[in-house]
Write a protein that holds these residues in place. Structure first.
Motif, PDB file in Angstrom:
ATOM      1  N   LYS A  97      33.557  24.649  28.025  1.00 45.48           N
ATOM      2  CA  LYS A  97      34.929  25.128  28.158  1.00 45.48           C
ATOM      3  C   LYS A  97      35.692  24.233  29.119  1.00 45.48           C
ATOM      4  O   LYS A  97      35.037  23.651  29.998  1.00 45.48           O
ATOM      5  CB  LYS A  97      34.991  26.592  28.611  1.00 45.48           C
ATOM      6  N   HIS A 155      37.845  36.683  39.829  1.00 45.90           N
ATOM      7  CA  HIS A 155      37.077  35.446  39.636  1.00 45.90           C
ATOM      8  C   HIS A 155      37.262  34.637  40.913  1.00 45.90           C
ATOM      9  O   HIS A 155      38.329  34.075  41.157  1.00 45.90           O
ATOM     10  CB  HIS A 155      37.636  34.686  38.424  1.00 45.90           C
ATOM     11  N   ASN A 160      37.295  24.900  45.461  1.00 49.62           N
ATOM     12  CA  ASN A 160      37.534  24.045  44.309  1.00 49.62           C
ATOM     13  C   ASN A 160      38.336  22.859  44.793  1.00 49.62           C
ATOM     14  O   ASN A 160      39.020  22.956  45.822  1.00 49.62           O
ATOM     15  CB  ASN A 160      38.328  24.801  43.227  1.00 49.62           C
ATOM     16  N   ASN A 171      40.763  25.811  33.742  1.00 47.78           N
ATOM     17  CA  ASN A 171      39.373  25.564  34.141  1.00 47.78           C
ATOM     18  C   ASN A 171      38.651  26.834  34.581  1.00 47.78           C
ATOM     19  O   ASN A 171      37.456  26.978  34.357  1.00 47.78           O
ATOM     20  CB  ASN A 171      39.356  24.522  35.269  1.00 47.78           C
ATOM     21  N   THR A 172      39.365  27.749  35.214  1.00 52.32           N
ATOM     22  CA  THR A 172      38.706  28.901  35.848  1.00 52.32           C
ATOM     23  C   THR A 172      39.022  30.209  35.107  1.00 52.32           C
ATOM     24  O   THR A 172      38.126  30.868  34.579  1.00 52.32           O
ATOM     25  CB  THR A 172      39.118  28.951  37.335  1.00 52.32           C
ATOM     26  N   TRP A 271      28.197  28.808  40.850  1.00 52.79           N
ATOM     27  CA  TRP A 271      28.393  29.476  39.555  1.00 52.79           C
ATOM     28  C   TRP A 271      27.272  29.160  38.570  1.00 52.79           C
ATOM     29  O   TRP A 271      26.962  29.960  37.696  1.00 52.79           O
ATOM     30  CB  TRP A 271      29.766  29.154  38.962  1.00 52.79           C
TER      31      TRP A 271
HETATM   32  C1  ISE Z   1      33.534  25.917  36.449  1.00 54.70           C
HETATM   33  O1  ISE Z   1      33.756  24.860  35.555  1.00 54.70           O
HETATM   34  C2  ISE Z   1      32.982  27.083  35.731  1.00 54.70           C
HETATM   35  O2  ISE Z   1      32.821  27.104  34.551  1.00 54.70           O
HETATM   36  C3  ISE Z   1      32.766  28.266  36.595  1.00 54.70           C
HETATM   37  O3  ISE Z   1      32.238  29.343  35.876  1.00 54.70           O
HETATM   38  C4  ISE Z   1      34.082  28.665  37.211  1.00 54.70           C
HETATM   39  O4  ISE Z   1      33.868  29.741  38.083  1.00 54.70           O
HETATM   40  C5  ISE Z   1      34.668  27.511  38.008  1.00 54.70           C
HETATM   41  O5  ISE Z   1      35.910  27.882  38.528  1.00 54.70           O
HETATM   42  C6  ISE Z   1      34.833  26.288  37.113  1.00 54.70           C
HETATM   43  O6  ISE Z   1      35.274  25.203  37.896  1.00 54.70           O
END
Ligand code: ISE
Length: 337
Positions: A97, A155, A160, A171-172, A271
């Protein structure tokens, strides 16, 4: 049959997935890897005792004959071009993703996949493979809490590096956009974003945290706190308020400690650890989908598109401060499971 996997991008999640393919999962082998850093590639080969062929160019890896499934774990804005290239080569694809950072990008991938006449691609939304989320969905689907009225989610990341709040969406928040749609079997009809005081610990000008509020087609209101630099831990919360009761996502199980006049459990910080088991099941599902020739499990390009349509609207709502309508197109039969 063994799937010959080529991995594009060996940053944190790329390396983690390669470790899974090599040490945990069945019916696969990593035969090729590409990255801009040759040093990273050599490090991965060495640390896992692998002998994967090294490419400096992801497109060359995608075209290579020995690769029949491409795993895309490169930098977010590059996912779209690699996914398109792999599909146009007729290869199977697992893409982390976000599938693309815009709905328009996801749509191009959908069109390319439909042109190939069969499902080739799974998107890396791992939460529907998490046992906690699965139990929560079961409780909702069985009607145990009655009709869902509200969903409160958070979340929170320790830190970051991004400094643009639209990246907090693509992204999140994107995980929340996918998982709540799946959890409630619903779609979004509007989004609004509100900003409290900016945390002084967030990098640069990033407005962090932010609260995103959705209305769904079935009338549920969802609010999601996205706090990308909360400092204290990686914390994923989800609570569904129904007409008859409340169901809450379980926290990961940890030892309960009584020590030095304190009573506590640890909170994870990474994560990748929080969803380690879900990633294993998700990637095995991809391998099984490919081997069986039927994509019966995991997120499709359409799921990624639906999340991206909502994400585009959130970015618009960040700027306007208004409640913005979300126009979700109808899913083609091609993507019905
Ligand atoms: C990361 O790429 C993820 O997929 C994490 O699940 C997410 O919490 C994070 O913010 C992203 O950068």
């Amino acid at each position: 049959m063994k799937l010959n996997i080529g991995v594009v991008g060996v940053g944190a999640i790329g390396q983690d997935h390669i470790r899974r393919f090599v040490q945990v999962l069945q019916n696969c082998q990593v035969v090729a890897m590409s990255d801009i850093s040759k040093e990273n590639l050599d490090k991965v080969n060495k640390s896992l005792n692998l002998n994967a062929k090294i490419y400096s160019d992801g497109h060359e890896l995608i075209r290579s004959k020995e690769v029949n499934a491409v795993v895309i774990t490169s930098w977010d804005p590059t996912h779209e071009e690699y996914a398109l290239a792999a599909i146009n080569e007729g290869k199977y694809v697992f893409c982390e993703k976000p599938l693309a950072v815009t709905a328009e990008g996801c749509k191009k991938i959908i069109d390319a996949e439909m042109k190939q006449g069969k499902r080739l691609l799974q998107v890396g939304f791992m939460r529907p493979f998490d046992t906690g989320y699965r139990a929560l969905k079961q409780v909702i689907t069985e009607g145990q809490i009655g009709r869902p009225l509200l969903l409160h989610a958070a979340h929170r990341n320790v830190t970051n590096t991004y400094t643009d709040e639209s990246i907090a969406i693509t992204n999140t928040l994107i995980h929340e956009l996918d998982v709540h749609r799946w959890l409630l079997d619903d779609d979004y009809v509007s989004a609004q974003v509100v900003f409290p005081n900016k945390s002084s610990l967030a990098p640069g000008e990033l407005k962090d945290p932010q609260l995103v509020i959705f209305k769904t087609a079935k009338g549920t209101i969802i609010n999601v706190e996205v706090f990308a630099n909360c400092q204290y831990g990686y914390d994923i919360q989800c609570e569904v308020v129904g007409e008859k009761g409340i169901a809450k996502l379980p926290d990961p199980s940890q030892i309960v400690m009584r020590k030095e006049a304190k009573f506590y459990i640890d909170i994870l910080v990474d994560w990748k650890d929080r969803f380690i088991a879900a990633y294993d099941v998700e990637l095995q599902a991809f391998i099984d989908n490919v081997i069986s020739g039927r994509f019966t499990q995991g997120a499709s390009a359409w799921d990624a598109y639906a999340a991206a349509v909502a994400a585009d609207t959130c970015i618009k709502a960040q700027k306007s401060g208004a409640i913005e309508p979300i126009a979700m197109p109808k899913m083609p039969d091609f993507y019905k499971k």
